[in-house]
Design a protein around this motif. Structure first.
Motif, short mmCIF file in Angstrom:
data_model
loop_
_atom_site.label_atom_id
_atom_site.label_comp_id
_atom_site.label_asym_id
_atom_site.label_seq_id
_atom_site.Cartn_x
_atom_site.Cartn_y
_atom_site.Cartn_z
N GLY A 45 -0.68 -11.79 -2.45
CA GLY A 45 -1.29 -10.44 -2.02
C GLY A 45 -0.56 -9.21 -1.35
O GLY A 45 -0.63 -8.90 -0.70
N THR A 46 0.72 -9.02 -1.33
CA THR A 46 1.69 -7.95 -0.81
C THR A 46 1.21 -6.61 -1.43
O THR A 46 0.97 -5.87 -0.58
CB THR A 46 3.09 -8.36 -2.15
OG1 THR A 46 3.77 -9.80 -1.71
CG2 THR A 46 3.98 -7.37 -1.85
N PRO A 47 0.15 -6.78 -2.62
CA PRO A 47 -0.25 -5.48 -3.46
C PRO A 47 -1.21 -4.47 -2.12
O PRO A 47 -1.84 -3.44 -2.02
CB PRO A 47 -0.72 -5.19 -4.76
CG PRO A 47 -0.46 -6.78 -5.18
CD PRO A 47 0.06 -7.89 -3.91
N GLY A 48 -1.52 -5.62 -1.23
CA GLY A 48 -2.33 -5.53 0.03
C GLY A 48 -2.38 -4.69 1.27
O GLY A 48 -3.41 -4.60 2.46
N LEU A 49 -0.74 -4.88 1.68
CA LEU A 49 -0.18 -4.72 2.78
C LEU A 49 0.79 -4.19 3.16
O LEU A 49 1.22 -3.22 2.02
CB LEU A 49 0.81 -6.31 2.51
CG LEU A 49 0.13 -7.53 2.39
CD1 LEU A 49 1.85 -8.56 3.22
CD2 LEU A 49 -1.12 -8.38 3.68
N ASP A 50 0.16 -3.11 3.91
CA ASP A 50 0.56 -1.75 4.60
C ASP A 50 1.90 -2.51 4.80
O ASP A 50 2.38 -3.25 4.91
CB ASP A 50 0.03 -1.00 5.30
CG ASP A 50 -0.22 -2.09 6.21
OD1 ASP A 50 0.72 -2.63 7.34
OD2 ASP A 50 -0.73 -1.25 7.54
N GLN A 58 2.75 -4.80 7.77
CA GLN A 58 1.91 -6.15 7.68
C GLN A 58 3.24 -6.56 6.91
O GLN A 58 3.36 -8.02 6.95
CB GLN A 58 0.53 -5.95 7.04
CG GLN A 58 -0.50 -5.78 7.65
CD GLN A 58 -1.12 -5.03 7.04
OE1 GLN A 58 -1.71 -4.90 5.79
NE2 GLN A 58 -2.81 -5.24 8.18
N LYS A 116 0.75 -1.52 -0.03
CA LYS A 116 -0.10 0.18 -0.13
C LYS A 116 0.85 1.31 -0.08
O LYS A 116 0.08 2.36 -0.58
CB LYS A 116 -0.74 -0.17 1.57
CG LYS A 116 -2.34 -0.75 1.35
CD LYS A 116 -3.71 -0.49 2.24
CE LYS A 116 -3.52 -1.59 2.77
NZ LYS A 116 -3.85 -1.17 3.82
#
Lengths: 309, 482
Positions: free
Chosen positions: B291-296, B299, B234
């Motif tokens: 899922g990395t693109p949705g992690l801040d 996270q 993110k």
């Protein structure tokens, strides 16, 4: 007695009106003034730049994007939230099967539902946003974990990381957190509708569908309208800002490719991150225009003869 | 009095009144007025305190009896290090009242009104999410030139000027246009590819020096169910921490300088394309954690400390920030970016390191000499060691780590700096053009590319567009490498 009535009312309201003028009207005028300057917000030295900020705004893609998102918020949020809340309130209060001793009743366990729906209202919006940020975590969040638990290992959306989904994810959180309040509000409204109307309708053979549209909704119209205004405030104001800022953007800027930027957030970023307070007030003026048009539409559409009962 | 029900055309009924006030109330709530509340009046501050006598012990001539006021950003580094330095200031000037100390996370909210009112404190640690825009502060002449401090004798060795005791790049970073030094960056951050030495040992691997080795290692890890990379999806402006020095390694520092100068077609340099394509390869081959693109940032760091991914682009603060989830035997280390091959312009080891925690002395401060004197004390070896052992970060003082126990990450960072030698790069986009760097290049460009939604060629085109727009925008102040 009609003559001079405004003056009479103003006489009573002088103190609140003065406060209103100082803390609301005056800042508005100031903002409009600042929107014609190149004030940075960091020093007291600025000059008038005419319509430069407005010209810049009309050419600013991000402004149009955030305007689009804000308009989407203000159109969809009230509609979905209120429709859902009406449905739930109806089921809790009126929609149940007929039982002995009562003409109308909610579905079984309606008392429990009422509390459960209201529960999110107790949490601060910041906490709600944080909780959902964990739930939406694509790598170890609750939602994707639930999806794999039911065998959907291949369906693992990125949620807040996907430009096509992020805005809807944010909206869903706002709906989730506000619908309960309106369930309770509408339940209170429904409780004040006399039971005889329902009895009469039932005797005439009306089903639940008809009772809702012919009796409940018309008698609840005032409450719905108030809810509409309240949701509009929420969709254009602090709540929308908070969820977008906390869930997708963060302090340094973020969110997938501007897909969630809303007007209040853009005002904030321009003023406090980019140090362009003058331009930010220009966007603020645009927000004012959106808000005014929403208010005009709501009061226009909502005008309708009130039923006394 | 008014009628109690709404008849039409009959003046103001109760409901009309309620309806109208509701409408008015609605207008006001999502208000923009918070902006205007920072009234921009120019009242001007009180007079400055008189300058004291200069002496060997007081080369800057701080007034020995004057009050000093300091505001510290209370973030990852806390405030204790500053309090300790202030105590030393009071020891040096026993006649001065106790230093007025404040610490806050909200630098801008606290200090903006004071800048606008012309009464800022004497020394500010302008850091954190609410950092005030340096370019604007400089452009609006709100800061004191720190050249006097730079040319003053250093605390430990009077034969050496302060500027000669600092790490590479610190003085340059404090300059914007020409010679004046506006900012003193106190902390020193090493950026790069962070990993667990233990995780690599488990794979019988060493840190890869070329991209082919990197891909081979990622393939090996993938077979064991470990992802090669993760990043703050993110906040993808973490990716440049290893990507920019890689560009410099492939094409030389000039490429980065051109990018910083917003020169036309700077991003179209072949070195940029090569580096972008190398990173895109990570996505295409599936070496990036699901899922990395949705992690801040937190996270992604947590997934990484749990061993789900080998590498993460980050800065040396990660040791402190991820301490809670980092296993005791993690053995944190930092690697300089892997290059392509021996035809690269710069050797392996080229790394990004730069100052952090920007300290400023406002132009309208009452006691500017005092503010600079406190900085001079902070740049002594004793204060520097105190900082390093307290918060696990290096300071701007070159050396100054002898005799203190370093944590694994810090030790590795010092080693990386030694290995880099002269080849420390310092891209300036992130302090010159914050929006361009973070939101446009980071989020809208690199973030989209690493999520597979843009190809490298499209990304370069998009980023070049943003850079051109920033170069054209007259409301932004522009800077050039000297």
């Amino acid at each position: 007695m009609q003559h001079g009535k405004y003056r009479f009312i103003v006489g009573f309201l002088i103190a609140p009106l003065a406060l209103y003028a100082i803390f609301v009207i005056w800042p508005f005028i100031q903002s409009i003034y600042y929107s014609f300057t190149d004030w940075t917000g960091l020093s007291s030295d600025f000059k008038m730049v005419g319509f430069d900020n407005y010209k810049k705004m009309f050419e600013d893609d991000i402004f149009w994007k955030s305007l689009q998102h804000s308009v989407l918020f203000v159109l969809l949020l009230p509609l979905v939230t209120l429709a859902l809340a009406l449905f739930l309130a109806f089921m809790i209060n009126v929609g149940g099967r007929q039982r002995k001793g009562a003409t109308i009743a909610g579905v079984r366990g309606s008392g429990f539902y009422k509390i459960a729906y209201f529960f999110p209202q107790v949490l601060s919006i910041a906490i709600v946003a944080l909780l959902f940020q964990f739930a939406y975590n694509p790598e170890s969040g609750a939602i994707n974990a639930a999806l794999s638990a039911v065998g959907l290992d291949n369906v693992q959306p990125l949620w807040l990381g996907d430009p096509d989904l992020a805005l809807w994810c944010v909206m869903a959180v706002l709906i989730w957190s506000t619908v309960g309040f309106f369930v309770v509000l509408f339940s209170a409204g429904m409780a004040s509708i006399p039971k005889d109307y329902y009895e009469a309708a039932l005797l005439d053979g009306a089903d639940r569908f008809t009772t809702f549209f012919r009796i409940t909704l018309p008698l609840l119209w005032d409450t719905v309208q108030a809810g509409w205004i309240y949701m509009g405030i929420l969709a254009l104001g602090a709540e929308a800002f908070a969820v977008v800022q906390i869930m997708t953007v963060g302090p340094g800027g973020g969110g997938p490719d501007y897909s969630t930027t809303v007007l209040p957030l853009y005002v904030y970023q321009t003023a406090f991150r980019d140090a362009q307070a003058g331009y930010a007030t220009t966007i603020g003026v645009a927000l004012l225009v959106v808000t005014l048009s929403f208010a005009a539409v709501v009061t226009k559409l909502g005008r309708r003869e009130r039923l006394e009962f | 009095m008014g009628s109690t029900s709404a008849h039409s055309n009959e003046g103001l009924g109760r409901r009309d009144l309620i309806k109208r006030s509701a409408a008015v109330g609605l207008i006001t709530v999502p208000t923009m007025s918070f902006l205007a509340s920072c009234a921009s009046s120019d009242s001007g501050g009180d007079e400055k305190v008189e300058k004291g006598k200069t002496s060997a012990k007081n080369p800057l001539g701080a007034n020995e009896t004057a009050q000093l006021e300091v505001v510290i950003f209370n973030g990852g580094f806390g405030e204790q290090y500053a309090i300790d330095a202030e105590k030393r200031y009071n020891t040096a000037f026993p006649k001065a009242p106790k230093v007025k100390h404040a610490a806050t996370e909200k630098i801008q909210s606290t200090l903006q009104p004071r800048f606008n009112g012309g009464t800022p404190p004497d020394l500010i640690d302008n850091s954190g999410a609410e950092q005030m825009d340096m370019g604007v502060l400089v452009g609006k002449k709100q800061l004191t030139d720190l050249t006097a401090l730079m040319d003053a004798p250093s605390y430990d060795d009077p034969a050496k000027k302060v500027r000669d005791t600092l790490r590479p790049g610190i003085v340059e970073m404090g300059q914007f246009d020409g010679d004046p030094v506006w900012i003193m960056y106190y902390a020193y951050t090493v950026y790069g590819v962070w990993y667990s030495q233990k995780a690599l040992e488990n794979l019988d691997a060493t840190y890869p020096e070329t991209w082919d080795d990197m891909l081979a290692l990622c393939a090996k890890a993938k077979k064991k169910g470990i992802a090669g990379w993760t990043y703050a999806g993110k906040h993808p402006y973490y990716i440049p921490f290893s990507l920019y020095p890689m560009i410099a390694k492939i094409g030389g520092v000039e490429v980065l300088d051109k990018i910083d100068n917003l020169e036309p077609n700077a991003w179209k340099d072949p070195a940029v394309k090569t580096a972008f394509e190398a990173y895109y390869e990570l996505y295409k081959k599936g070496y990036i954690l699901q899922g990395t693109p949705g992690l801040d940032h937190i996270q992604s760091q947590t997934a990484w400390t749990k061993g789900k991914a080998l590498f993460i682009p980050n800065g040396s603060w990660v040791e402190n920030e991820a301490a809670k989830t980092m296993p005791a035997d993690f053995n944190l280390a930092v690697g300089a970016p892997s290059g392509i091959d021996s035809s690269d312009k710069l050797p392996f080891g080229t790394i990004w390191a730069s100052g952090g925690e920007p300290f400023i002395v406002p132009q309208k401060a009452k006691n500017p000499q005092g503010g600079m004197e406190l900085l001079r004390i902070m740049l002594s070896e004793e204060s520097s060691k105190n900082f390093t052992s307290q918060v696990k970060s290096l300071t701007a003082l070159n050396g100054g780590t002898d005799g203190i126990e370093l944590t694994p990450g810090l030790k590795s960072a010092v080693a990386a700096l030694d290995k880099a030698g002269e080849n420390v790069v310092n891209p300036r986009l992130q302090d010159w053009y914050v929006k361009l760097q973070k939101e446009q290049i980071g989020v809208a460009g690199l973030g989209e590319m690493m999520a597979g939604r843009l190809t490298p060629a499209e990304t370069i085109k998009k980023i070049q567009g943003y850079a051109d727009a920033a170069a054209k925008d007259q409301s932004i102040k522009h800077y050039k490498h000297q």
